[in-house]
Design a protein around this motif. Sequence first.
Motif, mmCIF file in Angstrom:
data_model
loop_
_atom_site.group_PDB
_atom_site.id
_atom_site.type_symbol
_atom_site.label_atom_id
_atom_site.label_comp_id
_atom_site.label_asym_id
_atom_site.label_seq_id
_atom_site.Cartn_x
_atom_site.Cartn_y
_atom_site.Cartn_z
ATOM 1 N N TYR A 186 -20.841 -20.286 -3.521
ATOM 2 C CA TYR A 186 -21.790 -21.212 -2.902
ATOM 3 C C TYR A 186 -23.155 -21.052 -3.551
ATOM 4 C CZ TYR A 186 -23.968 -23.674 1.105
ATOM 5 O OH TYR A 186 -24.627 -24.557 1.919
ATOM 6 N N ILE A 204 -27.123 -22.724 -3.674
ATOM 7 C CA ILE A 204 -28.018 -23.681 -3.028
ATOM 8 C C ILE A 204 -29.319 -23.851 -3.787
ATOM 9 C CG2 ILE A 204 -27.092 -23.473 -0.698
ATOM 10 C CD1 ILE A 204 -29.253 -21.438 -0.106
ATOM 11 N N HIS A 248 -32.683 -23.294 -3.504
ATOM 12 C CA HIS A 248 -33.649 -22.265 -3.896
ATOM 13 C C HIS A 248 -32.950 -20.935 -4.146
ATOM 14 C CE1 HIS A 248 -37.123 -24.815 -3.262
ATOM 15 N NE2 HIS A 248 -36.490 -25.285 -2.205
ATOM 16 N N ALA A 249 -31.684 -20.992 -4.498
ATOM 17 C CA ALA A 249 -30.863 -19.823 -4.801
ATOM 18 C C ALA A 249 -30.541 -18.992 -3.558
ATOM 19 C CB ALA A 249 -31.483 -18.945 -5.888
ATOM 20 N N GLY A 250 -31.552 -18.805 -2.660
ATOM 21 C CA GLY A 250 -31.285 -18.049 -1.433
ATOM 22 C C GLY A 250 -30.873 -16.615 -1.726
ATOM 23 N N LEU A 251 -31.507 -16.014 -2.734
ATOM 24 C CA LEU A 251 -31.188 -14.624 -3.047
ATOM 25 C C LEU A 251 -31.709 -13.723 -1.930
ATOM 26 C CD1 LEU A 251 -32.051 -14.495 -6.843
ATOM 27 C CD2 LEU A 251 -29.873 -15.010 -5.730
ATOM 28 N N PHE A 252 -31.084 -12.538 -1.785
ATOM 29 C CA PHE A 252 -31.539 -11.589 -0.774
ATOM 30 C C PHE A 252 -32.758 -10.855 -1.332
ATOM 31 C CE2 PHE A 252 -26.787 -11.738 -0.132
ATOM 32 C CZ PHE A 252 -26.877 -12.719 0.844
ATOM 33 N N PRO A 253 -33.933 -11.090 -0.742
ATOM 34 C CA PRO A 253 -35.163 -10.564 -1.347
ATOM 35 C C PRO A 253 -35.217 -9.042 -1.355
ATOM 36 C CG PRO A 253 -35.612 -11.460 0.849
ATOM 37 C CD PRO A 253 -34.187 -11.824 0.506
ATOM 38 N N HIS A 254 -34.433 -8.403 -0.453
ATOM 39 C CA HIS A 254 -34.532 -6.949 -0.318
ATOM 40 C C HIS A 254 -33.533 -6.218 -1.187
ATOM 41 C CE1 HIS A 254 -31.360 -8.304 2.277
ATOM 42 N NE2 HIS A 254 -31.009 -7.092 2.627
ATOM 43 N N ARG A 255 -32.773 -6.963 -1.990
ATOM 44 C CA ARG A 255 -31.801 -6.296 -2.851
ATOM 45 C C ARG A 255 -32.106 -6.584 -4.307
ATOM 46 N NH1 ARG A 255 -26.528 -7.797 0.226
ATOM 47 N NH2 ARG A 255 -27.007 -6.791 2.218
ATOM 48 N N THR A 275 -22.748 -8.971 -4.213
ATOM 49 C CA THR A 275 -22.599 -9.116 -2.757
ATOM 50 C C THR A 275 -21.153 -9.338 -2.307
ATOM 51 O OG1 THR A 275 -24.806 -10.056 -2.581
ATOM 52 C CG2 THR A 275 -23.333 -10.443 -0.741
ATOM 53 N N TYR A 332 -36.190 -7.113 -8.505
ATOM 54 C CA TYR A 332 -35.991 -7.817 -7.237
ATOM 55 C C TYR A 332 -36.215 -9.318 -7.464
ATOM 56 C CZ TYR A 332 -35.819 -3.348 -4.882
ATOM 57 O OH TYR A 332 -35.439 -2.103 -4.473
ATOM 58 N N ALA A 383 -38.055 -11.603 -6.246
ATOM 59 C CA ALA A 383 -39.412 -12.150 -6.332
ATOM 60 C C ALA A 383 -40.040 -11.933 -7.703
ATOM 61 C CB ALA A 383 -40.289 -11.529 -5.249
ATOM 62 N N LEU A 393 -38.571 -12.709 -10.458
ATOM 63 C CA LEU A 393 -37.974 -13.658 -11.392
ATOM 64 C C LEU A 393 -38.534 -15.058 -11.183
ATOM 65 C CD1 LEU A 393 -36.058 -11.293 -11.792
ATOM 66 C CD2 LEU A 393 -34.144 -12.868 -11.664
ATOM 67 N N ARG A 408 -23.987 -14.855 -8.628
ATOM 68 C CA ARG A 408 -23.516 -14.336 -7.337
ATOM 69 C C ARG A 408 -22.312 -15.143 -6.843
ATOM 70 N NH1 ARG A 408 -27.601 -14.364 -2.330
ATOM 71 N NH2 ARG A 408 -27.329 -16.598 -2.619
ATOM 72 N N ASP A 450 -33.002 -20.376 3.791
ATOM 73 C CA ASP A 450 -31.979 -20.439 2.738
ATOM 74 C C ASP A 450 -31.310 -19.081 2.521
ATOM 75 O OD1 ASP A 450 -34.271 -19.424 1.667
ATOM 76 O OD2 ASP A 450 -34.342 -20.715 -0.086
ATOM 77 N N VAL A 451 -32.034 -17.989 2.809
ATOM 78 C CA VAL A 451 -31.432 -16.664 2.678
ATOM 79 C C VAL A 451 -30.365 -16.460 3.758
ATOM 80 C CG1 VAL A 451 -31.863 -14.187 2.825
ATOM 81 C CG2 VAL A 451 -33.458 -15.661 1.592
ATOM 82 N N ALA A 473 -27.410 -18.614 2.848
ATOM 83 C CA ALA A 473 -26.629 -18.054 1.749
ATOM 84 C C ALA A 473 -25.797 -16.870 2.244
ATOM 85 C CB ALA A 473 -27.553 -17.629 0.605
ATOM 86 N N ALA A 506 -22.868 -18.098 3.994
ATOM 87 C CA ALA A 506 -21.943 -18.760 3.073
ATOM 88 C C ALA A 506 -21.161 -17.789 2.200
ATOM 89 C CB ALA A 506 -22.701 -19.747 2.192
ATOM 90 N N TYR A 510 -20.744 -13.144 5.295
ATOM 91 C CA TYR A 510 -21.153 -12.117 6.251
ATOM 92 C C TYR A 510 -20.758 -12.554 7.656
ATOM 93 C CZ TYR A 510 -23.955 -9.218 3.163
ATOM 94 O OH TYR A 510 -24.360 -8.358 2.184
ATOM 95 N N ILE A 557 -34.878 -7.520 6.161
ATOM 96 C CA ILE A 557 -35.946 -8.424 5.729
ATOM 97 C C ILE A 557 -37.041 -8.502 6.799
ATOM 98 C CG2 ILE A 557 -36.446 -10.829 5.112
ATOM 99 C CD1 ILE A 557 -33.640 -10.973 3.912
ATOM 100 N N TRP A 588 -38.788 -3.451 -2.184
ATOM 101 C CA TRP A 588 -38.833 -4.802 -2.749
ATOM 102 C C TRP A 588 -40.173 -5.482 -2.550
ATOM 103 C CZ3 TRP A 588 -38.994 -8.430 1.384
ATOM 104 C CH2 TRP A 588 -38.692 -7.891 2.645
ATOM 105 N N ALA A 593 -42.500 -4.332 -5.318
ATOM 106 C CA ALA A 593 -42.110 -4.938 -6.591
ATOM 107 C C ALA A 593 -42.768 -6.298 -6.745
ATOM 108 C CB ALA A 593 -40.585 -5.077 -6.661
ATOM 109 N N VAL A 594 -42.926 -7.010 -5.638
ATOM 110 C CA VAL A 594 -43.542 -8.331 -5.697
ATOM 111 C C VAL A 594 -44.997 -8.214 -6.120
ATOM 112 C CG1 VAL A 594 -44.122 -10.392 -4.410
ATOM 113 C CG2 VAL A 594 -42.027 -9.149 -3.881
ATOM 114 N N ARG A 623 -45.739 -7.497 -9.842
ATOM 115 C CA ARG A 623 -45.096 -8.463 -10.747
ATOM 116 C C ARG A 623 -45.849 -8.628 -12.050
ATOM 117 N NH1 ARG A 623 -43.224 -14.442 -8.846
ATOM 118 N NH2 ARG A 623 -42.716 -15.276 -10.872
#
Lengths: 370, 233
Positions: free
Chosen positions: A80, A82, A84-91, A99, A132, A134, A136, A148, B124-125, B128, B131, B134, B147, B226, B229-230, B233
Amino acid sequence: MIRFESITKTYPDGTVAVDSLDLEAPSGQITVLVGPSGCGKTTSLRMINRMIEPTSGRIWLDDRDTGRIPAAELRRGIGYVIQHAGLFPHRTIIDNVATVPYLLGWDKKKARTRAAELLEQVGLPAHFAKRYPAQLSGGQQQRVGVARALAADPPVMLMDEPFSAVDPVVRDQLQDEFLRLQSELGKTIVFVTHDIDEAIKLGDQVAVLRVGGRLAQLATPAELLNRPVDAFVAGFVGRDRGYRALAFSTAGRLSTREEPTVRLGAPVPAGTDDADGWLLVVNDADEPQGWLKLGESGADGEVVTDAMLHRGGTLAHQGGSLRAALDAALSSPSGRGVVVEEDGRLAGSLTASEVLALIENPLPQPEPQP
Amino acid sequence: MILADSSSSSSPLHFWGYFLDHRAEDLRWLWDHTYLSLIPVVIGLVIALPLGWLSRRYGWLYPPMVSISGLLYTIPSIALFVMVPPLLGLKSLDPLQVPIALTVYSVALLVRVVADGLASVPEDVAQAATAVGYKRLSLLFRVELPIAVPVIAAGLRVATVSNVSMVAIAGTIGQENLGRLFDQGKQLSTTGPYYPPIVLGIVLCVLLALTFDLLIVFGTRMLTPWRRAVVGR
């Protein structure tokens, strides 16, 4: 194969999002759902992995009724992607990609090895693994999103406007790479977009939906451009669809005329008898570089340099489409479109009226490739 | 200290001498104060997690949940301390009196914090995560709560620090903690104001609150690499 069997989705407030939709997305192909907002394309997509449950009807995944597969199990077998990618920001990136393997209980080492392979496959450098999301750019995040989705090698992928949030140049690049990946992987893909150009570029077949969730037309891109079933589809496909349809007509072997040339670094020839004064410049490998306007810059006998070139024109390839040939002629400063061989060497030139003649009286040619 | 008879001076600055003279008692009160402040926050968080999750998941629960917790917070703490034993059938000055009352406040504050923290997870997180397969509980613990850590941690800082000050109030009705120093100060002020125990109580409460605050900030940093890290950047 994914098959919608009279699928209807009605919301409690009475809104009909999808109205008795019958549709088949063949295995190994890209089926694009396209239409204006409110046409139920995203709703239809999300009913496949049961993010939304249909009000009535069934969706089949090969010979299995998706309604009978536990939702989490079904979803782990469907990639799947989407907007805005919907990546997990904490990983980290590598853990984002891994995943689904983790969820499927793979051991950590195997999952990460697989994730590293995928990063490479989607064109991301290995040192991104520890970053992470953010850190990219949007385009890079979207590549991670695709990686993913592919991680557990699912036979089916759902993509919801995956490239519409990135800038046009990156989008074009991502689309090309997506097609390259698909030619290697042969997934069954359902792709949602509101952009008809994207639908036509990517789809093996395109389903145009109208507001209220009804299927207007299901066809190949070429068919859609050449024979829209009604005014709605014709309007949606767009005004210059005739021109765009040329992209699906292969030109065959173009009969070009020989074009006088001069090499980069060679002296500008003294008065040529060519009346219009445009001279094509090639490099040592015989690849076209641009046009030189005689008498405009540099005296007779001066050396031809990069700075003197007009670079306006696009190049058409032998064996390419009529659209590319016509575009080369229309964009060329001299009015003569430059045609090159597959390896980039100059083949010759032809004018717009010659391309038009080809459109009116196509050369006998073998069956167009699928 | 330079002063030979420090405990007899009533200057506010002589709190240190007062501390040295009553060290065993003061340290015991400091320890009591520490766990009386912390335990309610821990229990409060455990109770607030499911309540916050529910009011996030069922949107209609959120407004009443926020109103009720806001109202609870307006009950003066001294009143709540006094009400808890008769309401729950405990004897006066029961050791559970303070933890129970403060747990009520902590829950009141943290329900909203947890709900807002979960709401801070981008749509969206969450989508996802669903999807990719989980299930509900692992979605909460593996994706949403991690998060939400920065938002929840900010709430924990407020809850912990305000607990430190409310525990002290329980000291004035006789519970063993740093609040007793204020009571002592009042009782020793027979001929004129006697400041050292009062100032000592303030200093120790502030130091305790600062320590908790730093620990939570440090813990948050450990849990959220994380976010740094932001910035870098």
